[in-house]
Design an enzyme around this catalytic site. Sequence first.
Site, PDB file in Angstrom:
ATOM      1  N   ALA A  72      -1.320  -4.286  -4.669  1.00  0.00           N
ATOM      2  CA  ALA A  72      -0.389  -3.841  -3.682  1.00  0.00           C
ATOM      3  C   ALA A  72      -0.055  -2.423  -4.147  1.00  0.00           C
ATOM      4  CB  ALA A  72       0.730  -4.673  -3.257  1.00  0.00           C
ATOM      5  N   GLU A  73       0.271  -1.468  -3.449  1.00  0.00           N
ATOM      6  CA  GLU A  73       0.567  -0.300  -3.690  1.00  0.00           C
ATOM      7  C   GLU A  73       1.930   0.289  -4.714  1.00  0.00           C
ATOM      8  OE1 GLU A  73       1.429   0.392   0.684  1.00  0.00           O
ATOM      9  OE2 GLU A  73       0.180  -0.987  -0.559  1.00  0.00           O
ATOM     10  N   PRO A  74       2.837  -0.896  -4.601  1.00  0.00           N
ATOM     11  CA  PRO A  74       3.965  -0.444  -5.529  1.00  0.00           C
ATOM     12  C   PRO A  74       3.670  -1.126  -6.874  1.00  0.00           C
ATOM     13  CG  PRO A  74       4.506  -2.532  -4.196  1.00  0.00           C
ATOM     14  CD  PRO A  74       3.229  -1.927  -3.500  1.00  0.00           C
TER      15      PRO A  74
END
Length: 641
Positions: A325-327
Site C-alpha cells: 500500500a502506498e503509505p
Amino acid sequence: MMPIRDKVVSADEAVAIIRSGDMVATSGFVGVGTPDAIFTALEKRFLSSAEPRDLGLLFAAAPGDGKDRGLNRLAHRGLIRRAVGGHWSLVPKLGRMAADNLIEAWNLPLGCISQLFREISGRRPGLLSRVGLGTFVDPRQGGGKLNAISTRDLVRVMEIDGQEWLFYQAIPVDVAILRGTTADPDGNISMEREALVLDNLAIAMAAKASKGFVIAQVERLAAADAIPARQVVVPGSLVDCVVLAPPEHHVQTYKTAYNPAFSGQLRVPMDRIPPLPLDERKIIARRCAMELPMGGVVNLGIGMPEAVAAVAREENLLEQVTLTAEPGIFGGIPQGGLDFGAALNPSAIIAQNQQFDFYDGGGLDLACLGMAQADALGNVNVSRFGDRFAGAGGFINITQNARALVFAGTFTAGGLRVEAGQGHLRIAQEGRCRKFVTAVEQVTFNGALAAAAGQRVLYVTERCVFQLTPAGLALVEVAPGIDPERDILALMDFRPVMAEFKPMNDRLFRTAAMGLDAMLLNRPLAERFTLDAARSMLFIDLTGYQVRRDEQVEAVRQQVRSMIEPLGRKVTAVIDYDGCVIDPGVAETWFDMVRDVHGRYYDKASRYTTSAFMRLKLGDELRRREMAPHVFESAGRSSAE
C-alpha cells in the site's frame, strides 16, 4: 548540570504559536497518524478568538474520515485561505470550500507531495518528476488547480535532454504538525504503536529548513533517555513541543482503536478471516486476482481493489505475491475502509516518500486501482466529479509507473444489483449512472500515453473486461449469461473496439473457491503459448513455470514444434521468464533445448524478466551457446528493441 528542557505542553499552548498566514504541513493517512488533538485545539482557538487566520495547508494523503475528523475540523471561513493536497475525498468540508471558491486549492499527486517534503528539507527549489504528464496536473491541462481563484502556478513543464518533465515548486513550511507514539522530555519521538511511519521525519526537517516550528502529538511519555536510539523516528532536535493526546484523539485508525497486528508488534492467524459473499465486488476482485503475478509486487488501491487481498487469502495466494500500500506497507493483507493504509501482519513498514520512490522507479509488477469513469481512449477519472473533489491520491504515481494495470469497478453505478451462481451472471437491477462515457470529466490516467508505452492495461467489471489497445478500449471478455448488446454496448456512450471476445471464467460466478493457486501456478503448457500467424509471432508465457524434470523440457520443445512446423516458416518469439524457476539439475538440458528451437523455428527472439538474477543467468547461458545474450526487463522494452 542543567536539566533537560521539558518540551511537553498542552494542546492549547502548542497551537498558540501558530500565526495568521502560516503554511501548515501535517501528517496523516485517513486516520492513521492523524494528529486530531492538535487539530481540535486549533479549531477551538479560532472559534473562540478568530485567530489565527488565512492559514495554508499542505498534506499528502487526506487526514480525515469523510465527515468531521482530521482536517475537516479546520474547514472554517477565515481560518483557511489555501490548501495543497494529494487526496481530498476524506476531507469533504475542505473540498466544499474549494468548490465554493472560498479557499485557493490545488490537487497534486500524493507521491509528489510526499517527495516534495524532502526537497523542501534540503532547501532545493522543488521536485522534478515525470509523474503527472498528460493528466490534469500537467499545466497544459490545468496544473492541478481546483477552482477559478487558484491562479498561482505550482507546476511547470521543463525539458531536459529532449525529454519533458514536470517541476513541482517547493512550498516553505512554517509549522509542521506530526504524530508519534512516545516522546521523552527532550522531544525524541518513536512510533512503535503507529500503523504507519508516513513522512513525519521529512515534514519536520522541511519545517526546520524553512525556519519553522514543529509540534508532535503522542499518546504517552517516557523518561529522559528511555527510548532506544534505533526506535527514534524524529530526533528531539527537530521537535519544538510535544502534546500528550487523550485516547479519543489518538486512535490507531479511525476504525480501530489499536491492533498490534497493524503496527507489527504481533502476527494474527489469517485462517479466521471469513470469505467474502458472492456479489459484484467479489466477482470483480476474483477477476483482478487472476492477473496477480506470481512472485511479483502488487499495489491495491482504495475501494473495489481492497477486496483483492481477501480473495488472494481465500485462494491461498498471499505467499505467492507481495501486496503493498502506498503509505509504506509491504506484505500482509492491506485493509480497507477507515482502516485503509494499515495492513494485517505487514512484513515491513517504510516511509511514505520512500515507497513512492520505489513505485516511481518501476517497482510494481501490477497495480489494481479503482475506476469511476473511463472513455473510448482508455482515459480514467477518479479525481473529480462536477464540484466534488476526490483527488488523485497516489493514483497518478502508481498508474504511470506500474508494469501492468487493472482498473476495477462496476459497469454502472447507483443501485446496481446482480445475481451470480452456477457459473452465470444476471443483472437483477441496472445501475442509474453510466461509467463508460464519451469523455471523462478529468484525466487522472492517460490511456493514449499508456498505450504508446506498451503498458498492459485491463478494465475489469462484474460483467465484462476491456483491454487497452492503440485504437482504444477493446471488449475482450463477457460474463456467461450477459447479452453483449443489451447489457454492455447499449449502456456505453461509445462503441469499443470489437475484438473477438471470450467468456469470462465461469468459476468467477460460483460460490466455491476458484482454485486460483492451481490456475496461476500450474497452468497447462498449451495455455502458455500464443501464435499470431498473421504477424509471424509466437508468445511464450513462462511466468511462474517451474522446470523440474527433463520431460518438462521436452514438452516445451514439442509444443514449439507442433505450432511452428505447420506454418512452414520461422517466427519471432517473445518469451516471458518472470518468476520462472529452472532447477540446476535440468539447466543444461533446458538451454540446449532453447538453442535447438531457436535455430529451427525462430528468426529472432526477445526474452524478458524483471528478475536481475534471472537476466544474468539467462544471459550467461545464451552467451555460452553463441546466442544473443541480452535479456530485457519488460515486454515493452523487448518489443521496442
